[in-house]
Design an enzyme around this catalytic site. Structure first.
Site, short mmCIF file in Angstrom:
data_model
loop_
_atom_site.label_atom_id
_atom_site.label_comp_id
_atom_site.label_asym_id
_atom_site.label_seq_id
_atom_site.Cartn_x
_atom_site.Cartn_y
_atom_site.Cartn_z
N CYS A 56 0.82 -1.22 0.00
CA CYS A 56 0.00 0.00 0.00
C CYS A 56 0.86 1.27 0.00
O CYS A 56 0.70 2.14 -0.85
CB CYS A 56 -0.92 -0.03 1.22
SG CYS A 56 -1.74 1.52 1.55
N LYS A 65 -2.05 6.64 -6.25
CA LYS A 65 -2.99 7.77 -6.15
C LYS A 65 -2.25 9.10 -6.26
O LYS A 65 -2.80 10.09 -6.75
CB LYS A 65 -3.77 7.72 -4.83
CG LYS A 65 -4.97 6.80 -4.84
CD LYS A 65 -4.84 5.60 -5.73
CE LYS A 65 -5.38 4.33 -5.23
NZ LYS A 65 -4.99 3.17 -6.06
N GLY A 193 -4.87 -6.14 -18.87
CA GLY A 193 -5.77 -6.27 -17.73
C GLY A 193 -6.48 -4.96 -17.48
O GLY A 193 -5.83 -3.94 -17.21
N GLY A 195 -8.55 -4.29 -14.96
CA GLY A 195 -9.06 -4.26 -13.59
C GLY A 195 -8.72 -2.91 -12.95
O GLY A 195 -8.47 -1.92 -13.65
N GLU A 216 -8.05 -6.39 -22.40
CA GLU A 216 -8.73 -7.12 -21.32
C GLU A 216 -9.32 -8.42 -21.87
O GLU A 216 -10.00 -8.42 -22.90
CB GLU A 216 -9.82 -6.22 -20.72
CG GLU A 216 -10.84 -6.92 -19.85
CD GLU A 216 -10.25 -7.65 -18.65
OE1 GLU A 216 -9.48 -7.03 -17.89
OE2 GLU A 216 -10.55 -8.85 -18.49
N GLY A 282 -3.70 -8.99 -11.86
CA GLY A 282 -3.98 -9.50 -10.52
C GLY A 282 -2.71 -9.67 -9.70
O GLY A 282 -1.60 -9.47 -10.20
N ASP A 323 -3.81 -9.73 2.04
CA ASP A 323 -3.73 -10.32 0.70
C ASP A 323 -3.30 -11.78 0.71
O ASP A 323 -3.36 -12.46 -0.32
CB ASP A 323 -2.72 -9.54 -0.17
CG ASP A 323 -3.30 -8.22 -0.66
OD1 ASP A 323 -4.40 -7.85 -0.24
OD2 ASP A 323 -2.61 -7.55 -1.47
N ALA A 331 -6.49 -2.56 1.03
CA ALA A 331 -5.87 -2.19 2.30
C ALA A 331 -6.91 -2.07 3.41
O ALA A 331 -6.67 -2.49 4.55
CB ALA A 331 -5.12 -0.86 2.14
N HIS A 460 -26.74 21.28 -0.42
CA HIS A 460 -26.75 21.81 -1.79
C HIS A 460 -25.83 23.02 -1.88
O HIS A 460 -25.85 23.85 -0.98
CB HIS A 460 -28.18 22.23 -2.16
CG HIS A 460 -28.26 22.91 -3.49
ND1 HIS A 460 -28.25 22.20 -4.68
CD2 HIS A 460 -28.32 24.22 -3.83
CE1 HIS A 460 -28.31 23.06 -5.70
NE2 HIS A 460 -28.36 24.29 -5.20
P1 NAI Z 1 -7.77 -7.47 -11.14
O1 NAI Z 1 -7.98 -8.89 -10.83
O2 NAI Z 1 -8.65 -6.44 -10.57
O3 NAI Z 1 -7.83 -7.28 -12.74
C1 NAI Z 1 -7.02 -8.03 -13.60
C2 NAI Z 1 -7.68 -8.07 -14.97
O4 NAI Z 1 -6.77 -8.69 -15.87
C3 NAI Z 1 -8.95 -8.87 -14.99
O5 NAI Z 1 -9.98 -8.07 -15.53
C4 NAI Z 1 -8.61 -10.06 -15.89
O6 NAI Z 1 -9.68 -10.49 -16.66
C5 NAI Z 1 -7.51 -9.49 -16.77
N1 NAI Z 1 -6.62 -10.51 -17.34
C6 NAI Z 1 -6.10 -11.58 -16.71
N2 NAI Z 1 -5.33 -12.30 -17.57
C7 NAI Z 1 -5.36 -11.64 -18.78
C8 NAI Z 1 -4.78 -11.88 -20.05
N3 NAI Z 1 -3.99 -12.94 -20.27
N4 NAI Z 1 -5.02 -11.00 -21.07
C9 NAI Z 1 -5.81 -9.92 -20.85
N5 NAI Z 1 -6.40 -9.66 -19.66
C10 NAI Z 1 -6.18 -10.51 -18.63
O7 NAI Z 1 -6.24 -7.19 -10.80
P2 NAI Z 1 -5.40 -5.84 -10.74
O8 NAI Z 1 -6.06 -4.74 -11.49
O9 NAI Z 1 -4.03 -6.24 -11.16
O10 NAI Z 1 -5.43 -5.49 -9.22
C11 NAI Z 1 -4.93 -6.44 -8.27
C12 NAI Z 1 -5.64 -6.26 -6.96
O11 NAI Z 1 -5.24 -5.03 -6.39
C13 NAI Z 1 -7.14 -6.22 -7.15
O12 NAI Z 1 -7.70 -7.40 -6.64
C14 NAI Z 1 -7.59 -5.05 -6.36
O13 NAI Z 1 -8.29 -5.50 -5.22
C15 NAI Z 1 -6.34 -4.37 -5.83
N6 NAI Z 1 -6.34 -2.97 -6.20
C16 NAI Z 1 -7.35 -2.16 -5.85
C17 NAI Z 1 -7.34 -0.83 -6.19
C18 NAI Z 1 -8.44 0.04 -5.77
O14 NAI Z 1 -9.37 -0.44 -5.16
N7 NAI Z 1 -8.37 1.33 -6.09
C19 NAI Z 1 -6.25 -0.25 -6.95
C20 NAI Z 1 -5.26 -1.18 -7.29
C21 NAI Z 1 -5.32 -2.47 -6.93
#
Ligand code: NAI
Length: 481
Positions: A56, A65, A193, A195, A216, A282, A323, A331, A460
């Site tokens: 974090c 951020k 990805g 995500g 994605e 991920g 995690d 976090a 408001h």
């Molecule tokens: P994520 O699991 O959220 O997203 C990973 C994405 O990659 C998924 O949509 C998946 O379908 C895609 N993917 C997987 N293999 C692939 C491939 N071979 N080709 C294309 N796409 C593929 O993981 P992310 O974004 O890396 O984040 C990791 C963790 O960190 C998350 O679980 C999240 O909880 C946390 N996180 C949260 C944040 C927030 O809440 N602001 C910010 C950053 C991270």
């Protein structure tokens, strides 16, 4: 049994140091557990191999951020003339950005160190391993220490996942760990990805002038978020020049013989030439260094430590949090689990956490924030639902700040007369929604009804009026919406 204030004194017998609780890992899960335990009066020891703060503080929430805020400032200055403010086109001094990011990290780490000292948590620097009977061995530089406690909490976090064909090479392929300290931004980047991490990085880089392509594998970006909200982000990304490919798994990349760029192949037979590939597919749990072989702690096939609803592992007196376990990798979830484990270790039998209501905040532009069911998941769970979705374009404050892309969607149980009953989920996308989620989070988790919430007055002009109006329109009556 609640220990006496001040806990047991630290005792060392036969070179084994005794604590009330030992935490392995100094990220949000681990430092929360140690601080909370010490605040109760327990004698806490915390083992950390690097600097306090974990993913974090060093390579996650805080630096990401901070860079997104730089992007926000850049974007705002670029649009200053809309407000009649004349300025020359903004230029980015990346070194200053990086220094600012590092200063914030350093201040937070120093603050954490002071809190540890203030609460008399003993911090051990080194790699912690867990043996039978809750014996923790700390291997530091040249010396080894042995500790034990009636309660041990494992909190060693996670690492970025990579995929075959996209190994980190410090040239073309990076994960979040490397990108957050990159020396200069590329001209063209592929983000694998879509995500939370992928969308945040895509948004940040695009605002700062990088030509970004998001690739994605699934059929939408931001899986887990309501489809209507994710569509708003996808549309906004498109307007800002970010190319998003969905249903497009990646296959590999081939560096150009000139060494100047690489070609990423994905989907059917598509390719894109880029200077940098950011892999954000991920994170994987990091139990690797704990050496749990002498214990009955179970690690599943994906590397997660198996726990029950109170974060207890199969080894008596050992908990795992953050995690390292298969719960949302956030976090704030880690903080909650750290505190839950400590409370459970006192024999207080706390209620397990309700992960379904977890607040999610994603800081791309436009921001995304949600808690509870999506429309789809509510229907899948057997609810008859009614939804309301209002747009920020009609909100005065959003117009004033010049940021009107977005919606607030409320998903509620449908009553016999067609109006809304209990609020099942709220999904927001738009300006400052990460700061607006609070009341939606409470509504979902307090199991409030539409009528309960609609009775409250919203200040408001604020953006949070949109939440109030979205809820109000589910009562069968409405004001502006
Ligand atoms: P994520 O699991 O959220 O997203 C990973 C994405 O990659 C998924 O949509 C998946 O379908 C895609 N993917 C997987 N293999 C692939 C491939 N071979 N080709 C294309 N796409 C593929 O993981 P992310 O974004 O890396 O984040 C990791 C963790 O960190 C998350 O679980 C999240 O909880 C946390 N996180 C949260 C944040 C927030 O809440 N602001 C910010 C950053 C991270």
């Amino acid at each position: 049994m609640r220990p006496a204030q001040g806990g047991s004194p630290i005792e060392t017998q036969n070179d084994v140091t005794q604590h009330d609780v030992i935490v392995i890992g100094g990220g949000p899960a681990g430092y929360a557990a140690a601080l909370y335990a010490a605040g109760i009066g327990l004698n806490a020891g915390l083992v950390e191999k690097g600097a306090l703060g974990g993913t974090c503080l060093h390579v996650g929430c805080i630096p990401a951020k901070e860079l997104l805020e730089t992007a926000h400032v850049f974007r705002t200055v670029s649009h200053a003339s809309d407000f009649g403010v004349t300025t020359s086109a903004p230029e980015l001094d990346w070194d200053v950005t990086m220094q600012r990011k590092q200063t914030i990290i350093d201040q937070l780490v120093a603050g954490l160190g002071s809190m540890m000292k203030g609460r008399k948590v003993t911090v051990y620097n080194g790699v912690g391993t867990l043996g039978a009977d809750r014996v923790v061995t700390v291997s530091g530089e040249g010396e080894t220490q042995t500790l034990t406690a009636p309660s041990v909490i494992l909190a060693t976090g996670s690492l970025p996942r990579t995929i075959p064909g996209f190994e980190v090479d410090q040239k073309f392929v990076m994960t979040s760990d490397e990108l957050l300290s990159i020396e200069a931004l590329p001209q063209r980047a592929a983000v694998i990805g879509g995500g939370a991490i992928g969308c945040e990085f895509a948004s940040m880089m695009a605002d700062l002038g990088v030509d970004v392509t998001v690739i994605e594998a699934l059929d939408q970006i931001l899986t887990g978020c309501d489809r209507d909200a994710a569509k708003v982000v996808a549309r906004s990304f498109k307007k800002r020049g970010i190319t998003v490919h969905t249903s497009a798994p990646v296959h590999g990349h081939s560096p150009d013989p000139s060494g100047s760029h690489t070609s990423v192949s994905f989907g059917g037979d598509q390719t894109v030439d880029v200077d940098l590939v950011v892999v954000s597919v991920g994170r994987r749990p990091n139990a690797d260094l704990l050496d749990l072989s002498g214990t009955s702690v179970v690690v599943d096939g994906r590397g997660f430590v198996e726990v029950d609803g109170r974060c207890r592992t199969a080894e008596p007196g050992v908990w795992a949090v953050g995690d390292l376990i298969d719960t949302p990798q956030l976090a704030h979830v880690a903080f909650a689990e750290g505190m839950l484990a400590v409370t459970d270790s006192l024999g207080e039998e706390p209620a397990p956490l309700d992960y379904h209501g977890t607040p999610w905040c994603i800081y791309c532009h436009p921001e995304v924030a949600f808690a509870g069911h999506t429309e789809e998941s509510a229907i899948e769970a057997g609810h008859d639902v009614v939804t309301s979705s209002l747009r920020f374009i009609g909100n005065g404050r959003a117009k004033i700040v010049g940021d009107t892309d977005g919606i607030v969607k409320v998903i509620a149980q449908k009553l016999d007369d067609g109006t809304g009953g209990q609020i099942l989920g709220v999904h927001m996308v738009g300006p400052w929604v990460t700061e607006q989620l609070g009341q939606a989070y409470l509504a979902v988790n307090w199991e409030a009804t539409v009528d309960d919430v609609a009775a409250f007055i919203q200040p408001h002009p604020t953006m949070s009026e949109l939440f109030g109006e979205s809820v109000l329109s589910l009562t069968g009556r409405s004001l502006h919406g």
